[in-house]
Design a protein around this motif. Structure first.
Motif, PDB file in Angstrom:
ATOM      1  N   ASN A 106     -20.230 -20.109 -72.228  1.00 58.77           N
ATOM      2  CA  ASN A 106     -18.971 -20.393 -72.926  1.00 58.77           C
ATOM      3  C   ASN A 106     -18.446 -21.791 -72.648  1.00 58.77           C
ATOM      4  OD1 ASN A 106     -18.220 -19.695 -70.167  1.00 58.77           O
ATOM      5  ND2 ASN A 106     -16.119 -19.521 -70.888  1.00 58.77           N
ATOM      6  N   LYS A 109     -16.651 -24.192 -75.240  1.00 66.94           N
ATOM      7  CA  LYS A 109     -16.465 -23.431 -76.480  1.00 66.94           C
ATOM      8  C   LYS A 109     -14.999 -23.166 -76.803  1.00 66.94           C
ATOM      9  CE  LYS A 109     -20.911 -22.610 -77.268  1.00 66.94           C
ATOM     10  NZ  LYS A 109     -21.620 -23.160 -78.447  1.00 66.94           N
ATOM     11  N   SER A 254     -15.464 -21.665 -66.505  1.00 62.63           N
ATOM     12  CA  SER A 254     -16.603 -21.910 -67.398  1.00 62.63           C
ATOM     13  C   SER A 254     -17.799 -22.486 -66.648  1.00 62.63           C
ATOM     14  CB  SER A 254     -16.193 -22.855 -68.540  1.00 62.63           C
ATOM     15  OG  SER A 254     -15.711 -24.084 -68.033  1.00 62.63           O
TER      16      SER A 254
END
Length: 304
Positions: A106, A109, A254
């Protein structure tokens, strides 16, 4: 909330190591351009085998010889040349990462850079917000949080959501968190953050350069400051927030940090300048040494 399409996105890191697992994964991130800023000790030949822009020491001196000399070699502050390069190549979003922070799928993103967001907002009773204070790990504290305020750091209140023009997005980090040496030596934690929604504070807050995204507008004013020990990215972040208030948000983890081996006592010694002066620095009672002020000025002028 609008979705922004960023045409030019850069990842900036510096290292003295061969490509790490993290660096290799960042090099494979679609639609991102990885910049690796080399140092005198970096095995430059190894970076010919990965998809990256490798900035050699000679290239850095060509960008700004005066700045290069002022920063000095064998230091993480060489990263600043990556920021300058990314900006001059048209970077709209610049991510600063460390070579021991392994990105999740991710990563990159959920960007809010450039958005105006109505976001969960907190206020701290003592005037400085520790982002860890609203997580389940609130017994820890972020590196660069004034230790004089630790006793009251968790006295925070959630207030009515505020609008933030996002120029700085500091994503969290699972694994070995970014805490100061006192906290690490005494607690030795490993963490796994569960929160999913981004949040912010009306107060100034520490953030780091290990997994943080910047807009093009602010990157000429954010410097990993040399010659201030391990307050390099922290004090640079405080300066940036003073110039761009209500522009910082924190977001879910992340990356997973497999922290490079470090001398914790040496880290402690390099953090003393922060233990002594960070609170006064935030309150305008402590100024950067004149030489560091000059380096910062030369850095900002490099973008013109």
């Amino acid at each position: 909330m609008r979705t922004i399409i960023y045409k030019m996105k850069f990842i900036v890191t510096t290292t003295i190591q061969p490509p790490t697992e993290a660096t290799i994964r960042f090099s494979k991130k679609k639609d991102w351009n990885l910049i690796v800023v080399g140092d005198k000790k970096t095995p430059s030949q190894d970076y010919k085998n990965i998809d990256c822009i490798y900035i050699t020491p000679k290239m850095q001196e060509k960008i700004n010889k005066e700045l290069s000399d002022m920063i000095g070699w064998n230091s993480i502050q060489r990263r600043n040349f990556g920021f300058i390069y990314a900006y001059k190549e048209g970077g709209e979003v610049v991510a600063s990462v460390d070579d021991d922070n392994i990105p999740y799928r991710n990563w990159g993103k959920n960007l809010e850079i450039g958005n105006k967001v109505n976001i969960d907002t907190y206020t701290s009773r003592n005037g400085v917000f520790d982002p860890l204070s609203v997580t389940k790990y609130n017994d820890l504290w972020h590196r660069g949080y004034p230790i004089q305020l630790l006793e009251s750091k968790n006295k925070v209140t959630k207030i009515k959501n505020k609008n933030f023009n996002v120029h700085i997005q500091a994503d969290f980090w699972d694994g070995d968190p970014d805490i100061d040496a006192i906290c690490r030596l005494s607690k030795k934690p490993l963490v796994k953050f569960k929160f999913q929604k981004p949040f912010a504070s009306t107060n100034i807050s520490p953030f780091n350069s290990q997994n943080t995204f910047f807009s093009r507008e602010v990157i000429p004013y954010y410097m990993v400051l040399p010659h201030v020990g391990r307050m390099d990215d922290i004090w640079g972040g405080y300066i940036l927030q003073q110039k761009f208030p209500k522009s910082l948000i924190f977001n879910k983890a992340s990356v997973y940090q497999k922290r490079n081996e470090q001398d914790l006592i040496l880290n402690l010694e390099k953090e003393i300048i922060g233990y002594r002066n960070t609170l006064d620095f935030i309150n305008g009672k402590y100024k950067l040494p004149n030489f560091v002020e000059k380096v910062y000025k030369v850095y900002c002028e490099s973008f013109k």
